[in-house]
Write an enzyme that holds these catalytic residues in place. Structure first.
Site, PDB file in Angstrom:
ATOM      1  NE  ARG A 165      -3.758   2.424   0.879  1.00  9.49           N
ATOM      2  CZ  ARG A 165      -3.615   3.750   0.823  1.00  9.49           C
ATOM      3  NH1 ARG A 165      -2.482   4.267   0.419  1.00  9.49           N
ATOM      4  NH2 ARG A 165      -4.597   4.544   1.160  1.00  9.49           N
ATOM      5  CD  GLU A 168     -11.548   3.575  -1.764  1.00  5.81           C
ATOM      6  OE1 GLU A 168     -11.789   2.405  -2.144  1.00  5.81           O
ATOM      7  OE2 GLU A 168     -10.609   3.847  -1.004  1.00  5.81           O
ATOM      8  NE  ARG A 170      -3.597  -2.428   2.814  1.00  4.30           N
ATOM      9  CZ  ARG A 170      -4.520  -1.518   2.567  1.00  4.30           C
ATOM     10  NH1 ARG A 170      -5.103  -1.441   1.377  1.00  4.30           N
ATOM     11  NH2 ARG A 170      -4.866  -0.640   3.489  1.00  4.30           N
TER      12      ARG A 170
END
Length: 163
Positions: free
Chosen positions: A50, A58, A92
């Site tokens: 990430r 999004e 992540r």
């Protein structure tokens, strides 16, 4: 002279230990969205990455596809270096990503108006300057003066799904 180098080595080691920055080199093998991808290391370990300090639109927001395509064009199937800052609750690696020898992927996304500087988690003055310039020049998502930050969009979506 030996003591000097030993002291310098100790200080460098100490400073790296407190930052906990791991550098990992690998190939970007899957692009999830504008700020998340999968990295395959030379040891065949798959890491979910990430991007640090930014937030891309999004999936159902304007410019989401453009952000994902930008990332794909920049790093897909290419070797990159990630500088891991930490892991998030989804395991992540939160990382700065360097590609094409010297380009910072987070900086490039913000510069091209495809991501917000995520000020809740970052005090990076370069990112803020890049975002301010992109806004001023109406680059990318900044063509919309009412562009909604992804964290607000996600929050609104949660509110609407609870009712």
């Amino acid at each position: 002279m030996y003591k000097f180098w030993l002291a310098l080595l100790f200080l460098v080691t100490l400073s790296y230990g407190s930052v906990k920055k791991d550098s990992i080199i690998g190939k970007a093998v899957a692009i999830t969205d504008g700020d998340t991808f999968k990295l395959l290391t030379k040891d065949s370990v798959l890491i979910k990455v990430r991007l640090a300090n930014i937030d891309c639109p999004e999936r159902k927001q304007p410019f989401s596809k453009k952000a994902k395509q930008f990332v794909a064009d920049a790093i897909f199937n290419k070797t990159v270096t990630i500088h891991v800052l930490k892991k998030d609750r989804y395991q992540r690696c939160i990382a700065n990503v360097i590609y094409a020898d010297s380009l910072n992927l987070s900086y490039e996304l913000v510069k091209h108006g495809l991501a917000w500087h995520y000020v809740k988690y970052s005090k990076d003055t370069i990112l803020q300057s890049l975002e301010d310039r992109a806004k001023l020049n109406k680059v990318g998502l900044w063509v919309d003066k009412n562009a909604m930050a992804p964290w607000i969009w996600r929050s609104n979506k949660k509110k609407h799904t609870k009712h």
